[in-house]
Design a protein around this motif. Structure first.
Motif, short mmCIF file in Angstrom:
data_model
loop_
_atom_site.label_atom_id
_atom_site.label_comp_id
_atom_site.label_asym_id
_atom_site.label_seq_id
_atom_site.Cartn_x
_atom_site.Cartn_y
_atom_site.Cartn_z
N GLY A 262 0.80 -1.22 0.00
CA GLY A 262 0.00 0.00 0.00
C GLY A 262 0.83 1.27 0.00
N ALA A 264 3.33 1.86 1.89
CA ALA A 264 3.75 2.18 3.26
C ALA A 264 5.24 2.50 3.31
CB ALA A 264 3.43 1.02 4.19
N GLN A 289 1.23 -3.80 15.15
CA GLN A 289 0.09 -2.95 14.86
C GLN A 289 -0.66 -2.62 16.15
OE1 GLN A 289 -2.42 -5.05 12.13
NE2 GLN A 289 -3.10 -6.55 13.62
N ASP A 317 1.21 5.93 5.19
CA ASP A 317 0.76 5.43 3.89
C ASP A 317 1.31 6.31 2.77
OD1 ASP A 317 -0.78 7.74 3.76
OD2 ASP A 317 -2.65 6.74 4.29
N ALA A 318 0.92 6.04 1.54
CA ALA A 318 1.46 6.76 0.39
C ALA A 318 1.15 8.25 0.45
CB ALA A 318 0.90 6.16 -0.90
N LYS A 321 -0.17 9.74 5.62
CA LYS A 321 -1.04 9.60 6.79
C LYS A 321 -0.58 8.40 7.61
CE LYS A 321 -3.86 12.99 5.82
NZ LYS A 321 -3.92 14.20 6.69
N THR A 323 -0.59 5.05 9.60
CA THR A 323 -1.35 3.80 9.58
C THR A 323 -1.35 3.21 10.99
OG1 THR A 323 0.52 2.32 9.15
CG2 THR A 323 -0.48 3.42 7.24
#
Length: 715
Positions: A262, A264, A289, A317-318, A321, A323
Motif C-alpha cells: 500500500g 507504506a 500494529q 501510507d502513500a 497519513k 497507519t
C-alpha cells in the motif's frame, strides 16, 4: 621498519545511546591522532572506528612497533651567558650536565658527538646556544598506553560514573574508577600479538564478548587485528560498525514496509535511527500494529509517543497519513517472533490510550476558556506571566497587521495571538511539550475558529529550526513575528543576551526566524520599525531600552546567514554597511553588487569610492552642493556633466527596484572619475574651490552608494 595493523577495543556496559556515535568517533579519532603524534602511524595509515552498545573500538592500518626517531633542537641559554672569553661558563656546564650531555662542554666550540651537537642560532632577539639531538622513538606499548589514556580522558562523556574494581596487587582491596560506564574488557592487538597495555584498571588481551543472548560462545577470541569485525559477526552475533548497523536497520525498515504494501513507508527520522542503532547489536525489524480506533487521535501525538517513549518507527501510507502499523527494531531474532511482536503491541497500547484520553479531555474545554489561566503561569520572573506576555504579543501583532493588511487581518491576528499560548494549559502539551502550537491548531478547529486562525496558532512557532517551513498564511506570519520579537525585546531589555555558545532562550534562532519571514515572504516593513513597535508594547520601566543593540544583533545574524548562503564577505559587507532597514530588499541588492563586481569598471570605481570616503571623512561635514561657476578644471566640469546625465537615470532605476540596472548605469562614470583624480587637486588652497570639489565628490558618493557601499569591494 615493518608495520602491522592495530586493533583496540574497550568493552563496557551499555553506553548512553544518544551519545554512542559521538563517543565512538571521539575514541577512535583521538587514539589515531595520539599515535600519529608519537610517530607510530604511517603516512598511509587508515582509521576505522567501531561502536556498539557495549564497545568502542578502533582499527588502524600500518602501525609501527616503535616510533620513528626524530631530531630535537632545544634552546639552552643565551650565548652571552653560556660562553665567556671563548669558554663555557659554569652555569652552562651545569645545564649540559642536567641534560646528560656534560661532556659536550669540553668539546666547545666543535661540540659534536655522534647525533648530539651544540650550535648557535639567533632566537629573534639575541644569539643563543641550542642542543641538537636524536629522540629515539618510543615502543608501541608505551605510546599506545599513553594514547589510550588521552583518548579516554578526552571522551565527550555526558555524565561520569564512579565504580570499584578489585586490585590485582598482593594486598587485597578496591580501586575507584571514573568512566561513562563500568569497563570489563580491553583488547589491543598488533597483528596477532597482544600489546599488554593498561587502562581503567584493565590489562589488554585478545578476547572480547559477543551478543548477550545470541553469541555462539560467551567469549570471542580474536586471532588478529583484522579478524575483529568478522569474528564478532560470525561468533558473537554483533555488527560492530555503527555505520554498517545503521545501514542494515535502514535496509530492513524499507523491506518490512514494502511487505506491508500500500505504499507504506517508515517515518524518516535520522536522530531516531541513530539512537536505535546505538541500542541494538544485531538488528531484527518486526512489523506490529495497534487498534484502528487510536487513529482518531492527531497523528503527531501518536507518532511522538511511539518515537520518544518506545523508539518505534511509525508507518505512513502513500499520502503521508499514519497507519495502525509500526516497526520495531529488536535485538534478538527468535524462530517464532510472535512473543516479541505481542509484547511490543501490549506495551504501546497504554501509551496510545493515554494520548487518546488527553485528547478527549482537552476538547471538553475551549481555548477561550483557558485564556484566564495564563495569568497564573509564570513566564519569567522579570517579565511577568504568560498572560502578560500574551497581551504584549497582541499589541505587537496589531502594529504589524496594520502595516500589512486591513481590519480583517488585524482581527484574525488578534484572535490568534490571544489564543496561541492556551494549549500550554492542556493535558496533551503538559505530557508532550513538543506539541505546543500543533495541539492549539487542532483544538482551534474543534472550537470552530476556522482554518485561518487554527493554522496561525499552529504555525506561530515557525520556523522552529534552520530549514523549517514558514507560517502558511499572513495571520500566522504576523503572530510568528510578534511572538519572536516579544521574546527578543524582552530578553534584550533585561540583559539576557547570548554569550559564546550559550543561548538558553534561543535568541539567535528567534532572530533568524524574523529575518527569514521578512526576506522569504518579501514583507515591506522596516526592521527598526518592528523593533520599535515591540519595545512600545512593554510597560514603561519593565525593561531597558536596547533597540540599537538588538538591531545590530539581528543584522549580524543576517550577515552570517548571507555568507552561509554563498555570498562573499565583500559582497555582504558592501550591502550591510548601509544598515538596511528593509531586509526583503537585501537579496536584490546583493545580486546587483555581484553583477556590478563582474563589470570591467568595477575595480576602478570601488577604489575611487574608497578614496572619496577617506577624503570626505577628513573633510567631515560636507554639503552635496556644486556651483557650476566654481568648476575650473576640464575634468571636474566633465565629471559634473556626467553626473547630471547619468544619475537621474540611475536614481529612477533604483526607485523602481532595479538595482542591477542602476549600478550598471553608474559604471559609465568610470572615465570621468579617473580623469578627475588624475587632473584635479581636491584640497585646493582656495576655500571656495576646495568646498565645491568636496561637494562634487559628496554628490558622486551619494549617487553611487545607494545600493551598497562600493568602497567595500576595493581590494
Amino acid at each position: 621498519m615493518t608495520t602491522q595493523n592495530l586493533l583496540v577495543e574497550l568493552f563496557v556496559e551499555e553506553l548512553p545511546p544518544k551519545a554512542l556515535k559521538k563517543l565512538g568517533d571521539a575514541f577512535a579519532g583521538v587514539l589515531f591522532e595520539e599515535l600519529k603524534l608519537r610517530g607510530l602511524t604511517s603516512d598511509n595509515s587508515v582509521l576505522t572506528s567501531f561502536a556498539s552498545p557495549r564497545r568502542l573500538a578502533a582499527h588502524i592500518t600500518n602501525v609501527r612497533e616503535r616510533g620513528a626517531d626524530k631530531e630535537v633542537v632545544e634552546k639552552l641559554m643565551p650565548l652571552a651567558i653560556a660562553i665567556k672569553d671563548g669558554k663555557p661558563t659554569e652555569a652552562f656546564r651545569k645545564r649540559l650536565a642536567k641534560e646528560g650531555r656534560g661532556h659536550l662542554a669540553d668539546l666547545w666550540p666543535n661540540a659534536v658527538d655522534g647525533s648530539d651537537s651544540l650550535l648557535v642560532q639567533n632566537d629573534g632577539k639575541t644569539d643563543a646556544v641550542y642542543m641538537r639531538g636524536l629522540a629515539v622513538g618510543g615502543s608501541l606499548q608505551v605510546g599506545l598506553e599513553a594514547a589510550l589514556a588521552e583518548s579516554i580522558a578526552k571522551l565527550p562523556i555526558p555524565k561520569v560514573m564512579s565504580y570499584q574494581l578489585e586490585t590485582d596487587c598482593e594486598l587485597p582491596g578496591w580501586s575507584s574508577v571514573n568512566f561513562v560506564r563500568p569497563a570489563h574488557g580491553l583488547v589491543a592487538l598488533h597483528g596477532s600479538t597482544v600489546v599488554p597495555v593498561k587502562a581503567l584498571g584493565l590489562t589488554a588481551g585478545n578476547s572480547t564478548r559477543g551478543h548477550r543472548f545470541e553469541a555462539k560462545s560467551e567469549v570471542v577470541v580474536l586471532k588478529d587485528a583484522d579478524s575483529y569485525a568478522s569474528a564478532l559477526l560470525n561468533e558473537g552475533a554483533v555488527i560492530a560498525s555503527f555505520a554498517e548497523r545503521k545501514a542494515e536497520i535502514a535496509r530492513q525498515l524499507a523491506a518490512a514496509a514494502a511487505k506491508v504494501g500500500g505504499g507504506a513507508r517508515p517515518i524518516e527520522d535520522d536522530a531516531l535511527l541513530d539512537e536505535v542503532t546505538a541500542l541494538v547489536e544485531r538488528p531484527n525489524v518486526l512489523v506490529c500494529q495497534f487498534e484502528q480506533e487510536f487513529l482518531g487521535v492527531p497523528q503527531e501525538c501518536l507518532i511522538l509517543t511511539m518515537k520518544a517513549n518506545q523508539k518505534y518507527f511509525p508507518l505512513l501510507d502513500a499520502a503521508g497519513k499514519l497507519t495502525n502499523k509500526f516497526l520495531v527494531v529488536s535485538n534478538i531474532s527468535p524462530t517464532d517472533a510472535s512473543a516479541v511482536i505481542g509484547g511490543n503491541e501490549r506495551v504501546v497500547r497504554p501509551r496510545l490510550a493515554d494520548a487518546k484520553f488527553f485528547f478527549d479531555q482537552d476538547r471538553k474545554k475551549t481555548l477561550e476558556s483557558r485564556v484566564e489561566g495564563l495569568g497564573k503561569v509564570v513566564y519569567h520572573n522579570k517579565l511577568g506571566t504568560q498572560g502578560e506576555r500574551v497581551e504584549r504579543v497582541r499589541a505587537i501583532a496589531k502594529a504589524i497587521a496594520q502595516q500589512l493588511g486591513d481590519t480583517k487581518l488585524v482581527a484574525t491576528a488578534d484572535t490568534a495571538a490571544r489564543l496561541a499560548k492556551t494549549d500550554l494549559l492542556t493535558d496533551m502539551v503538559g505530557e508532550f511539550p513538543e506539541l505546543q502550537g500543533i495541539m492549539g491548531g487542532y483544538y482551534a478547529r474543534h472550537d470552530g475558529l476556522g482554518e485561518e486562525v487554527a493554522n496561525a496558532i499552529e504555525d506561530h512557532y515557525k520556523p522552529r529550526f534552520a530549514g523549517d517551513e514558514l507560517p502558511r498564511n499572513t495571520t500566522g506570519l504576523v503572530v510568528a513575528l510578534a511572538d519572536k520579537l516579544e521574546t527578543l525585546v524582552g530578553m534584550f531589555g533585561i540583559g539576557n543576551l547570548p554569550t559564546g555558545d550559550k543561548d538558553p532562550f534561543a535568541l539567535r534562532r528567534h532572530a533568524l526566524g524574523v529575518i527569514r519571514i521578512l526576506v522569504e515572504r518579501d514583507l515591506e516593513v522596516s526592521l527598526f520599525g518592528l523593533i520599535g513597535a515591540a519595545f512600545a508594547a512593554f510597560p514603561k520601566g519593565l525593561i531597558g531600552q536596547a533597540n540599537t543593540d538588538l538591531l545590530i544583533f539581528m543584522l549580524d545574524r543576517f550577515a552570517g546567514l548571507l555568507r552561509e548562503e554563498g555570498f562573499t564577505p565583500q559582497e555582504v559587507d558592501a550591502v550591510m554597511a548601509l544598515n538596511p532597514v528593509r531586509l526583503n530588499l537585501v537579496p536584490r541588492q546583493l545580486a546587483a553588487v555581484r553583477a556590478f563586481a563582474a563589470l570591467p569598471e568595477a575595480a576602478a570605481l570601488a577604489a575611487a569610492n574608497k578614496r572619496i570616503s577617506n577624503i570626505l571623512k577628513k573633510a567631515q561635514e560636507v554639503d552635496a552642493h556644486v556651483s557650476e561657476v566654481l568648476l575650473k578644471e576640464t575634468a571636474e566640469k566633465n565629471l559634473y556633466a556626467a553626473l547630471k546625465n547619468v544619475v537621474p537615470q540611475a536614481n529612477a532605476q533604483f526607485e523602481a527596484g532595479d538595482y542591477t540596472a542602476s549600478l550598471k548605469t553608474l559604471a559609465a562614470l568610470r572615465a570621468p572619475v579617473d580623469a578627475f583624480f588624475d587632473d584635479v587637486m581636491v584640497n585646493a588652497e582656495e576655500l571656495d574651490l576646495r568646498l565645491n570639489r568636496q561637494g562634487l565628490l559628496k554628490s558622486l558618493h551619494d549617487a553611487m552608494n545607494r545600493v551598497a557601499d562600493l568602497s567595500r569591494l576595493a581590494t
